[in-house]
Scaffold this motif. Structure first.
Motif, PDB file in Angstrom:
ATOM      1  N   TYR A  41       9.062  26.209  58.568  1.00 50.23           N
ATOM      2  CA  TYR A  41       9.154  24.847  58.389  1.00 50.23           C
ATOM      3  C   TYR A  41       8.205  23.979  58.815  1.00 50.23           C
ATOM      4  O   TYR A  41       7.564  24.377  59.832  1.00 50.23           O
ATOM      5  N   ALA A  86       9.136  14.478  63.647  1.00 51.88           N
ATOM      6  CA  ALA A  86       9.183  15.812  63.127  1.00 51.88           C
ATOM      7  C   ALA A  86       8.381  16.981  63.821  1.00 51.88           C
ATOM      8  O   ALA A  86       7.599  17.621  63.543  1.00 51.88           O
ATOM      9  N   THR A 127      17.387   8.697  58.352  1.00 51.82           N
ATOM     10  CA  THR A 127      16.727   9.907  57.755  1.00 51.82           C
ATOM     11  C   THR A 127      17.017   9.951  56.250  1.00 51.82           C
ATOM     12  O   THR A 127      16.270  10.478  55.378  1.00 51.82           O
ATOM     13  N   GLY A 131      13.463   9.869  54.890  1.00 50.00           N
ATOM     14  CA  GLY A 131      13.587  11.525  54.912  1.00 50.00           C
ATOM     15  C   GLY A 131      12.632  11.993  53.810  1.00 50.00           C
ATOM     16  O   GLY A 131      12.755  11.221  52.807  1.00 50.00           O
ATOM     17  N   PHE A 134      12.688  18.981  52.850  1.00 50.70           N
ATOM     18  CA  PHE A 134      12.597  19.789  53.901  1.00 50.70           C
ATOM     19  C   PHE A 134      11.407  20.670  53.885  1.00 50.70           C
ATOM     20  O   PHE A 134      10.687  20.789  55.011  1.00 50.70           O
ATOM     21  N   ARG A 137       8.528  18.531  55.415  1.00 51.05           N
ATOM     22  CA  ARG A 137       8.669  18.197  56.750  1.00 51.05           C
ATOM     23  C   ARG A 137       7.393  18.217  57.499  1.00 51.05           C
ATOM     24  O   ARG A 137       6.661  19.156  57.535  1.00 51.05           O
ATOM     25  N   VAL A 146      10.137  13.184  58.739  1.00 49.64           N
ATOM     26  CA  VAL A 146      11.429  13.736  59.105  1.00 49.64           C
ATOM     27  C   VAL A 146      12.114  14.105  57.873  1.00 49.64           C
ATOM     28  O   VAL A 146      11.814  13.501  56.722  1.00 49.64           O
ATOM     29  N   GLU A 147      12.731  15.163  57.657  1.00 46.57           N
ATOM     30  CA  GLU A 147      13.395  15.950  56.621  1.00 46.57           C
ATOM     31  C   GLU A 147      14.736  14.946  56.308  1.00 46.57           C
ATOM     32  O   GLU A 147      15.228  14.412  57.009  1.00 46.57           O
ATOM     33  N   GLU A 148      15.062  14.950  54.867  1.00 45.59           N
ATOM     34  CA  GLU A 148      16.463  14.388  54.760  1.00 45.59           C
ATOM     35  C   GLU A 148      17.518  15.164  55.196  1.00 45.59           C
ATOM     36  O   GLU A 148      17.501  16.369  55.406  1.00 45.59           O
TER      37      GLU A 148
END
Length: 427
Positions: A41, A86, A127, A131, A134, A137, A146-148
């Motif tokens: 990630y 993140a 987010t 966001g 992912f 990220r 930042v991811e959703e």
């Protein structure tokens, strides 16, 4: 906590290594990924702000006892900022967990629960607005990459928050129960100490009142007969010697118990009905005519009842000596052994003390009543119909004693009200 968060964040950053496609320009989400072939990630590598957040969270915990709510709010903001940037997941949430625990234990339960719920909702609301997917990220160039929110991510955060809150509540309740046990134990120790002081006060009163009264009477006899009947005066002085020796012996026993650092076995005989004959002989030597009667079959009694019976007889004879008035006085002592109780009765035919006694603030009769009540027995004292005074106590030999009498009614040395039989009591 600082070491855990710092090295944990560094380890998380190292473990989250992904193919840095942006360094080679071949696109997002493609490359080597994890060593086992699974996809990693994206992260924002720890920079000055990231390290400052990692260090500031644990440092704020130093204030959690004095400012629990402010510490919770500050660590919550830092934790939210950390994940909005993140940075690597790691144990960055540990500081806010400790702050939540501290706030609940400190009693700020509603603020902590409501604040946690609002903070989680606001975080996922933000987010949802800003966001990114992912797989993007930690994309470079974005302030908050930042991811959703996802179902899995929301479930993890909500579950972790509930786990911390419930654990904090359990810790709080455990602490409260421990504190309550400590308070109960302390109160019980204070109650027992108060009862022991009262018991020793009664013992000292009974010992001193009886023996000093005997000494006083015999000293008067000795002075009166010193010239006219030296032999009788010598007898009175011998009685004074015996009474003073008895008083000293029993006082040493009680005072020794006060000084003792630990529980030890008694080294002298305990006062009881086995010593009743000696007690009656001392009363006779003081000029009283004492008739003794025993009903039933004498037998060893429980220690509490044995001591109480002896002290009641002792105190009653003391009162007769002091307050029965002039003239020949006869005291009748009756001990009746029953199947489940022993009855103590002491009567005299004296004319009694005047109503305006100089010693109405005594506690002898009150002490006898307390001794009987402590064993669950009964006690009566008052003038006899045909003249004189009567004391009657019934002491049970079986069963559990009731709760100790209220300290407001049991204080040693408390005064007797007008008309109370304690007007006969001089000590």
């Amino acid at each position: 906590m600082l070491l855990v968060e710092f090295f944990g964040a560094m380890a998380a950053q190292h473990g989250a290594t992904r193919d840095r496609a942006w360094d080679r320009g071949d696109g997002w989400g493609r490359g080597h990924g994890w060593g086992d072939g699974s996809q990693g990630y994206g992260i924002t590598h720890l920079d000055a702000l990231g390290f400052a957040i990692v260090l500031a969270g644990p440092a704020l915990l130093l204030l959690r006892r004095r400012y629990p709510v402010a510490t919770l709010a500050a660590t919550g903001l830092l934790t939210g900022l950390y994940f909005l940037r993140a940075y690597p997941y790691g144990p960055a949430f540990a500081a806010v967990g400790v702050a939540m625990l501290g706030a609940i234990v400190a009693g700020h339960r509603l603020v902590t629960w409501a604040g946690t719920a609002v903070s989680v909702a606001v975080y996922f609301g933000i987010t949802a607005l800003i966001g990114v997917p992912f797989d993007q990220r930690g994309k470079p160039g974005a302030l908050f990459p930042v991811e959703e929110p996802s179902v899995g991510g929301v479930s993890v955060v909500v579950g972790w928050s509930l786990a911390v809150l419930v654990t904090a509540e359990l810790v709080r309740m455990t602490g409260q129960r421990a504190a309550e046990r400590d308070r109960t134990r302390a109160e019980e120790e204070r109650r027992q100490a108060s009862e022991e002081r009262l018991r020793m006060a009664r013992e000292l009163h009974d010992v001193l009142a009886h023996n000093i009264s005997m000494i006083n009477v015999q000293a008067g006899v000795a002075l009166h007969l010193m010239d006219g009947d030296p032999e009788q005066a010598r007898t009175a002085l011998a009685a004074i010697k015996d009474a003073s020796k008895e008083a000293l012996t029993e006082m040493r026993s009680v005072i020794g118990a006060l000084r003792a650092q630990g529980e030890t076995a008694p080294r002298s005989p305990t006062a009881g009905l086995a010593r009743l004959d000696d007690l009656l002989d001392r009363a006779r030597s003081a000029g009283l005519t004492v008739d003794a009667e025993t009903a039933g079959e004498p037998r060893p009694l429980p220690a509490g009842a044995d001591l109480a019976a002896f002290r009641i007889v002792q105190e009653s004879l003391t009162n007769v000596t002091r307050h029965a008035g002039p003239g020949p006085v006869t005291a009748r002592v009756r001990i009746a052994y029953g199947e489940r109780e022993v009855e103590v009765r002491v009567e005299d035919d004296g004319r009694g003390a005047p109503l305006l006694d100089d010693h109405r603030d005594g506690s002898g009769i009150r002490g006898m009543r307390e001794r009987a009540a402590a064993l669950g027995g009964t006690f009566d004292a008052g003038p006899r119909a045909g003249g004189g005074f009567a004391v009657r106590a019934t002491l049970p030999l079986t069963g559990e004693p009731p709760d100790a009498p209220d300290s407001g009614d049991a204080g040693a040395g408390a005064g007797a009200g007008p008309g109370d039989p304690a007007e006969r009591d001089g000590q």
